[in-house]
Design a protein around this motif. Structure first.
Motif, PDB file in Angstrom:
ATOM      1  N   ILE A 195      40.384  36.988  31.709  1.00  0.00           N
ATOM      2  CA  ILE A 195      41.423  36.889  32.735  1.00  0.00           C
ATOM      3  C   ILE A 195      41.916  35.451  32.862  1.00  0.00           C
ATOM      4  O   ILE A 195      43.125  35.209  33.030  1.00  0.00           O
ATOM      5  CB  ILE A 195      40.917  37.471  34.072  1.00  0.00           C
ATOM      6  CG1 ILE A 195      40.774  38.996  33.931  1.00  0.00           C
ATOM      7  CG2 ILE A 195      41.856  37.118  35.229  1.00  0.00           C
ATOM      8  CD1 ILE A 195      40.232  39.706  35.162  1.00  0.00           C
ATOM      9  N   LYS A 196      41.019  34.490  32.776  1.00  0.00           N
ATOM     10  CA  LYS A 196      41.423  33.080  32.775  1.00  0.00           C
ATOM     11  C   LYS A 196      42.356  32.786  31.594  1.00  0.00           C
ATOM     12  O   LYS A 196      43.414  32.164  31.747  1.00  0.00           O
ATOM     13  CB  LYS A 196      40.180  32.195  32.707  1.00  0.00           C
ATOM     14  CG  LYS A 196      40.432  30.714  32.449  1.00  0.00           C
ATOM     15  CD  LYS A 196      40.961  29.995  33.650  1.00  0.00           C
ATOM     16  CE  LYS A 196      40.921  28.483  33.425  1.00  0.00           C
ATOM     17  NZ  LYS A 196      41.477  27.742  34.560  1.00  0.00           N
ATOM     18  N   VAL A 197      41.965  33.239  30.414  1.00  0.00           N
ATOM     19  CA  VAL A 197      42.783  33.029  29.212  1.00  0.00           C
ATOM     20  C   VAL A 197      44.145  33.699  29.380  1.00  0.00           C
ATOM     21  O   VAL A 197      45.196  33.130  29.033  1.00  0.00           O
ATOM     22  CB  VAL A 197      42.046  33.588  27.972  1.00  0.00           C
ATOM     23  CG1 VAL A 197      42.973  33.639  26.763  1.00  0.00           C
ATOM     24  CG2 VAL A 197      40.811  32.743  27.655  1.00  0.00           C
ATOM     25  N   ALA A 198      44.151  34.912  29.945  1.00  0.00           N
ATOM     26  CA  ALA A 198      45.396  35.667  30.071  1.00  0.00           C
ATOM     27  C   ALA A 198      46.368  35.012  31.046  1.00  0.00           C
ATOM     28  O   ALA A 198      47.576  34.954  30.777  1.00  0.00           O
ATOM     29  CB  ALA A 198      45.087  37.100  30.497  1.00  0.00           C
ATOM     30  N   VAL A 199      45.864  34.509  32.169  1.00  0.00           N
ATOM     31  CA  VAL A 199      46.790  33.874  33.120  1.00  0.00           C
ATOM     32  C   VAL A 199      47.277  32.529  32.579  1.00  0.00           C
ATOM     33  O   VAL A 199      48.413  32.120  32.857  1.00  0.00           O
ATOM     34  CB  VAL A 199      46.189  33.727  34.540  1.00  0.00           C
ATOM     35  CG1 VAL A 199      45.887  35.095  35.143  1.00  0.00           C
ATOM     36  CG2 VAL A 199      44.958  32.850  34.562  1.00  0.00           C
ATOM     37  N   GLU A 200      46.445  31.856  31.792  1.00  0.00           N
ATOM     38  CA  GLU A 200      46.932  30.638  31.123  1.00  0.00           C
ATOM     39  C   GLU A 200      48.078  30.975  30.179  1.00  0.00           C
ATOM     40  O   GLU A 200      49.096  30.271  30.133  1.00  0.00           O
ATOM     41  CB  GLU A 200      45.788  29.962  30.361  1.00  0.00           C
ATOM     42  CG  GLU A 200      44.782  29.249  31.246  1.00  0.00           C
ATOM     43  CD  GLU A 200      43.669  28.573  30.456  1.00  0.00           C
ATOM     44  OE1 GLU A 200      42.995  27.718  31.031  1.00  0.00           O
ATOM     45  OE2 GLU A 200      43.475  28.907  29.269  1.00  0.00           O
ATOM     46  N   LYS A 205      50.462  28.139  29.034  1.00  0.00           N
ATOM     47  CA  LYS A 205      49.447  27.158  28.618  1.00  0.00           C
ATOM     48  C   LYS A 205      48.780  27.550  27.303  1.00  0.00           C
ATOM     49  O   LYS A 205      48.090  26.738  26.690  1.00  0.00           O
ATOM     50  CB  LYS A 205      48.387  27.013  29.718  1.00  0.00           C
ATOM     51  CG  LYS A 205      48.943  26.481  31.038  1.00  0.00           C
ATOM     52  CD  LYS A 205      47.837  26.355  32.072  1.00  0.00           C
ATOM     53  CE  LYS A 205      48.381  25.832  33.407  1.00  0.00           C
ATOM     54  NZ  LYS A 205      47.307  25.663  34.412  1.00  0.00           N
ATOM     55  N   ARG A 206      48.954  28.800  26.904  1.00  0.00           N
ATOM     56  CA  ARG A 206      48.488  29.292  25.608  1.00  0.00           C
ATOM     57  C   ARG A 206      49.627  30.108  25.002  1.00  0.00           C
ATOM     58  O   ARG A 206      50.423  30.716  25.728  1.00  0.00           O
ATOM     59  CB  ARG A 206      47.244  30.182  25.747  1.00  0.00           C
ATOM     60  CG  ARG A 206      45.996  29.457  26.248  1.00  0.00           C
ATOM     61  CD  ARG A 206      44.857  30.451  26.440  1.00  0.00           C
ATOM     62  NE  ARG A 206      43.675  29.843  27.059  1.00  0.00           N
ATOM     63  CZ  ARG A 206      42.533  29.634  26.435  1.00  0.00           C
ATOM     64  NH1 ARG A 206      42.386  29.975  25.171  1.00  0.00           N
ATOM     65  NH2 ARG A 206      41.513  29.084  27.076  1.00  0.00           N
ATOM     66  N   SER A 207      49.658  30.171  23.681  1.00  0.00           N
ATOM     67  CA  SER A 207      50.751  30.887  23.017  1.00  0.00           C
ATOM     68  C   SER A 207      50.528  32.397  22.983  1.00  0.00           C
ATOM     69  O   SER A 207      51.483  33.170  22.882  1.00  0.00           O
ATOM     70  CB  SER A 207      50.920  30.366  21.585  1.00  0.00           C
ATOM     71  OG  SER A 207      49.729  30.596  20.836  1.00  0.00           O
ATOM     72  N   HIS A 208      49.254  32.816  23.077  1.00  0.00           N
ATOM     73  CA  HIS A 208      48.943  34.236  22.925  1.00  0.00           C
ATOM     74  C   HIS A 208      47.528  34.497  23.435  1.00  0.00           C
ATOM     75  O   HIS A 208      46.792  33.556  23.783  1.00  0.00           O
ATOM     76  CB  HIS A 208      49.025  34.641  21.456  1.00  0.00           C
ATOM     77  CG  HIS A 208      47.966  33.984  20.608  1.00  0.00           C
ATOM     78  ND1 HIS A 208      48.064  32.672  20.157  1.00  0.00           N
ATOM     79  CD2 HIS A 208      46.767  34.447  20.169  1.00  0.00           C
ATOM     80  CE1 HIS A 208      46.990  32.372  19.457  1.00  0.00           C
ATOM     81  NE2 HIS A 208      46.177  33.428  19.454  1.00  0.00           N
ATOM     82  N   VAL A 209      47.152  35.763  23.433  1.00  0.00           N
ATOM     83  CA  VAL A 209      45.775  36.153  23.734  1.00  0.00           C
ATOM     84  C   VAL A 209      45.244  36.947  22.546  1.00  0.00           C
ATOM     85  O   VAL A 209      45.891  37.906  22.090  1.00  0.00           O
ATOM     86  CB  VAL A 209      45.693  37.014  25.018  1.00  0.00           C
ATOM     87  CG1 VAL A 209      44.265  37.513  25.231  1.00  0.00           C
ATOM     88  CG2 VAL A 209      46.158  36.223  26.235  1.00  0.00           C
ATOM     89  N   SER A 210      44.103  36.540  22.041  1.00  0.00           N
ATOM     90  CA  SER A 210      43.463  37.264  20.938  1.00  0.00           C
ATOM     91  C   SER A 210      42.697  38.461  21.483  1.00  0.00           C
ATOM     92  O   SER A 210      41.968  38.339  22.477  1.00  0.00           O
ATOM     93  CB  SER A 210      42.520  36.351  20.162  1.00  0.00           C
ATOM     94  OG  SER A 210      43.228  35.308  19.526  1.00  0.00           O
TER      95      SER A 210
END
Length: 335
Positions: A195-200, A205-210
């Motif tokens: 969830i942290k990665v996804a909201v970034e 703040k990130r180009s995608h989610v793996s």
């Protein structure tokens, strides 16, 4: 002077620890924090709470804190939590999570601290044969992170038999979200929690989610996890403390989760709903050791404590995480 006892929170400048500090203070307890600020942030601890920068393995420091602050209980969050790193650097994890915890427990015994609450993990189960997983399921950690936490659980069990100390080990499932009042949240750079990665990613703040693995035996093929709001988890720690004080001869080992799971794609869909935008998903192979589904059986904590989750809604968890991520950008811009 607080009418309720003073509780020492180790790692209180970190993600879960800072929420526990707020929950304790909101419940009227005295609070003291020790944190070496390796991954924590000084600004995450309110200025009016006594703060000591240092390591829990520094027994002279910990003994002094216990004496100066008249500590009566310890909530122990200090440690390392990244599973892949534990495989690459097991000595770090057995030092930070096992050896230093042993030192802290010894300081508790020497200082006459009666109650100890330990931040444990569902990783102690490894890949469970059944899900939802109960507390009495076999403990078969598949990485040094899980094993290092299990070793501390065993240490507490043995020490409680020999000394005047009772304990509660809370086995977390997937912790997410942030304080609803935006007082604190997950602030670590390079976090790996979904969830942290996804909201970034939602904020650019990130180009995608793996997405690791699409062929699990789950409804949509992606991994299913039990996500618990960090404020509900913090509240569980306060109730655990009160249970330990009410029954000084009793120990507890309890799962902390909601007893239901969401897949990776369901989580990403929730972020899309909340933001009214679309995160780019990149599908990759499974990661070694990831179970297809890991869900808590939370009946024990519901029966033993008056714990009833207040934030057991995925969209609400995402909303709070997103609000904190935006505030964190402001904090870093001002720093």
């Amino acid at each position: 002077m607080s009418e309720k006892p003073v509780i020492l929170v180790t790692g209180g400048a970190g993600y879960i620890g800072s929420h526990a500090v707020l929950a304790l203070r909101d419940a009227g307890y005295g609070v003291t924090v020790v944190d070496n600020l390796t991954t924590g942030f000084r600004w995450a601890v309110p200025q009016d709470i006594p703060f000591y920068e240092g390591d829990i393995a520094d027994q002279d420091l910990v003994n002094r804190i216990i004496e100066e602050q008249r500590v009566r209980g310890i909530m122990h969050f200090a440690g390392s939590i990244i599973v892949p790193e534990s495989v690459e650097n097991p000595l770090k994890y057995y030092n930070n999570n096992s050896a230093k915890s042993r030192s802290l427990i010894e300081s508790a015994v020497l200082g006459g601290v009666r109650h100890f609450i330990f931040s444990s993990t569902a990783a102690t189960y490894g890949v469970p044969e059944e899900s939802p997983v109960r507390e009495d399921a076999p403990k078969q950690p598949i990485n040094p992170y899980g094993m290092s936490k299990l070793m501390t659980e065993i240490t507490l069990e043995d020490v409680s038999k020999a000394h005047d100390l009772n304990y509660c080990a809370l086995r977390y499932f997937n912790v997410a979200g942030a304080d609803p009042e935006c007082r604190t949240g997950q602030s670590t750079a390079g976090a790996t929690h979904l969830i942290k990665v996804a909201v970034e990613a939602a904020l650019g703040k990130r180009s995608h989610v793996s997405v690791f693995g699409t062929d699990y035996e789950t409804p949509d093929g992606t991994g299913v996890r039990d996500y618990i709001h960090v404020s509900d988890l913090a509240r569980a720690h306060v109730l655990a403390l009160e249970a330990l004080m009410a029954e000084p001869q009793r120990n507890h080992i309890l799962n902390c989760g909601y007893g239901r799971g969401f897949s990776v794609l369901e989580v990403l869909d929730a972020v899309d709903r909340v933001t009214n935008a679309k995160i780019e998903r990149r599908f990759e192979g499974r990661r070694a050791g990831d179970p297809g589904s890991l869900i808590s059986d939370n009946r024990a904590i519901m029966e033993r404590f008056p714990w009833r989750p207040q934030f057991a809604d995925l969209d609400r968890i995402v909303t709070h995480a997103l609000a904190w991520e935006r505030k964190l950008s402001e904090i870093r811009a001002e720093a």
